[in-house]
Design a protein around this motif. Sequence first.
Motif, PDB file in Angstrom:
ATOM      1  N   VAL A   1      36.418  40.089 -25.272  1.00 58.80           N
ATOM      2  CA  VAL A   1      36.486  38.629 -25.251  1.00 58.80           C
ATOM      3  C   VAL A   1      36.054  38.159 -26.637  1.00 58.80           C
ATOM      4  O   VAL A   1      34.888  38.322 -27.020  1.00 58.80           O
ATOM      5  CB  VAL A   1      35.566  38.027 -24.169  1.00 58.80           C
ATOM      6  N   HIS A   2      36.977  37.620 -27.410  1.00 50.43           N
ATOM      7  CA  HIS A   2      36.634  37.155 -28.757  1.00 50.43           C
ATOM      8  C   HIS A   2      35.772  35.904 -28.649  1.00 50.43           C
ATOM      9  O   HIS A   2      36.152  34.921 -27.991  1.00 50.43           O
ATOM     10  CB  HIS A   2      37.918  36.861 -29.534  1.00 50.43           C
ATOM     11  N   THR A   3      34.603  35.928 -29.292  1.00 49.70           N
ATOM     12  CA  THR A   3      33.646  34.819 -29.206  1.00 49.70           C
ATOM     13  C   THR A   3      33.212  34.392 -30.605  1.00 49.70           C
ATOM     14  O   THR A   3      32.053  34.577 -30.997  1.00 49.70           O
ATOM     15  CB  THR A   3      32.417  35.237 -28.376  1.00 49.70           C
TER      16      THR A   3
ATOM     17  N   GLY B   1      41.233  40.296 -25.584  1.00 48.23           N
ATOM     18  CA  GLY B   1      42.009  40.827 -24.477  1.00 48.23           C
ATOM     19  C   GLY B   1      42.273  42.313 -24.518  1.00 48.23           C
ATOM     20  O   GLY B   1      42.757  42.883 -23.532  1.00 48.23           O
ATOM     21  N   ASP B   2      41.964  42.988 -25.630  1.00 46.79           N
ATOM     22  CA  ASP B   2      42.217  44.426 -25.720  1.00 46.79           C
ATOM     23  C   ASP B   2      41.364  45.184 -24.704  1.00 46.79           C
ATOM     24  O   ASP B   2      40.197  44.856 -24.469  1.00 46.79           O
ATOM     25  CB  ASP B   2      41.917  44.952 -27.119  1.00 46.79           C
TER      26      ASP B   2
ATOM     27  N   ILE C   1      32.308  39.499 -30.582  1.00 49.61           N
ATOM     28  CA  ILE C   1      32.980  39.707 -29.307  1.00 49.61           C
ATOM     29  C   ILE C   1      31.947  39.840 -28.196  1.00 49.61           C
ATOM     30  O   ILE C   1      30.791  40.206 -28.424  1.00 49.61           O
ATOM     31  CB  ILE C   1      33.873  40.967 -29.299  1.00 49.61           C
ATOM     32  N   ALA C   2      32.405  39.526 -26.983  1.00 55.63           N
ATOM     33  CA  ALA C   2      31.732  39.945 -25.763  1.00 55.63           C
ATOM     34  C   ALA C   2      32.558  41.068 -25.161  1.00 55.63           C
ATOM     35  O   ALA C   2      33.731  41.243 -25.490  1.00 55.63           O
ATOM     36  CB  ALA C   2      31.600  38.783 -24.791  1.00 55.63           C
ATOM     37  N   VAL C   3      31.939  41.855 -24.298  1.00 50.12           N
ATOM     38  CA  VAL C   3      32.619  42.943 -23.605  1.00 50.12           C
ATOM     39  C   VAL C   3      32.485  42.695 -22.112  1.00 50.12           C
ATOM     40  O   VAL C   3      31.373  42.642 -21.577  1.00 50.12           O
ATOM     41  CB  VAL C   3      32.023  44.314 -23.987  1.00 50.12           C
TER      42      VAL C   3
ATOM     43  N   PHE D   1      28.646  41.851 -21.518  1.00 52.35           N
ATOM     44  CA  PHE D   1      27.794  42.005 -22.701  1.00 52.35           C
ATOM     45  C   PHE D   1      28.167  40.891 -23.674  1.00 52.35           C
ATOM     46  O   PHE D   1      29.311  40.822 -24.128  1.00 52.35           O
ATOM     47  CB  PHE D   1      28.029  43.365 -23.358  1.00 52.35           C
ATOM     48  N   VAL D   2      27.221  40.024 -24.012  1.00 53.12           N
ATOM     49  CA  VAL D   2      27.555  38.803 -24.758  1.00 53.12           C
ATOM     50  C   VAL D   2      27.159  38.873 -26.230  1.00 53.12           C
ATOM     51  O   VAL D   2      27.362  37.896 -26.956  1.00 53.12           O
ATOM     52  CB  VAL D   2      26.910  37.564 -24.105  1.00 53.12           C
ATOM     53  N   GLY D   3      26.610  40.007 -26.695  1.00 53.62           N
ATOM     54  CA  GLY D   3      26.173  40.059 -28.082  1.00 53.62           C
ATOM     55  C   GLY D   3      25.126  38.999 -28.353  1.00 53.62           C
ATOM     56  O   GLY D   3      24.208  38.794 -27.550  1.00 53.62           O
TER      57      GLY D   3
END
Length: 231
Positions: free
Chosen positions: A149-151, A137-138, A159-161, A170-172
């Motif tokens: 988005v912590h994934t 959430g930051d 994380i995703a951004v 961006f899903v890493g």
Amino acid sequence: MDLIDLVEIRPHLHLLRFPVGQAYVWRDGTELTLIDAGHSGAATEIEEAVTRLGQDPGALRRIVLTHCHRDHVGSAGELARRHGAEVVAHRLDAPVVRGDVPVPDPVLLDWEIPLYEHGLTVPPAPPTRVDREVEDGDELGFGDGARVVHTPGHTDGSIAVHLPSHGVLFVGDTLASVNGITLGVFHVDRERAQESMDRLLTLRPSTVCYGHGDPTPGFGAPVAGPVPPPR
């Protein structure tokens, strides 16, 4: 011949494709953000790619790491030193990025083993400073409200951004765009990675950018589990 393929996704978003993995450049006016940083030794090639965009590498303000693996962290430290950019990572992966603890071993399916061994041909990432540790959430300070988005699952601190104002995600390496949109590979916890994938699917982006595979226009196609490459 350029070592990095440069692909325009939108006028302010470009993909940098390396022999293994990829990164992204986001532009807010003259300010640049790098999402992931390729392999070690690629800093000059990344700068050259940015210059080919007509941008100044000195405008790089932050490098957001989606997770701690070598093909994502490798050149972050060198670029940060050259340009004063802030390095950002999740709190749980930051000790790995800094070199304080080892990179966690994934739980591999049989068909993943040769792919993983190929990935290890990328040079290890050097210990890299993390200037800002983030949580779910930051807000990240770019892209008109980009958020973390912590994934967890691929790594504990993956994380995703999400850029909701632009419909970009961006899903890493939680997801991949290889033989369709699938769950990624090389997870430390496959069940948690699946849960993270399910969460990402609820965000309804218009553009999805992956650590491996071509960006896609949202999640219009069914999303499957990891699909082994054709033999």
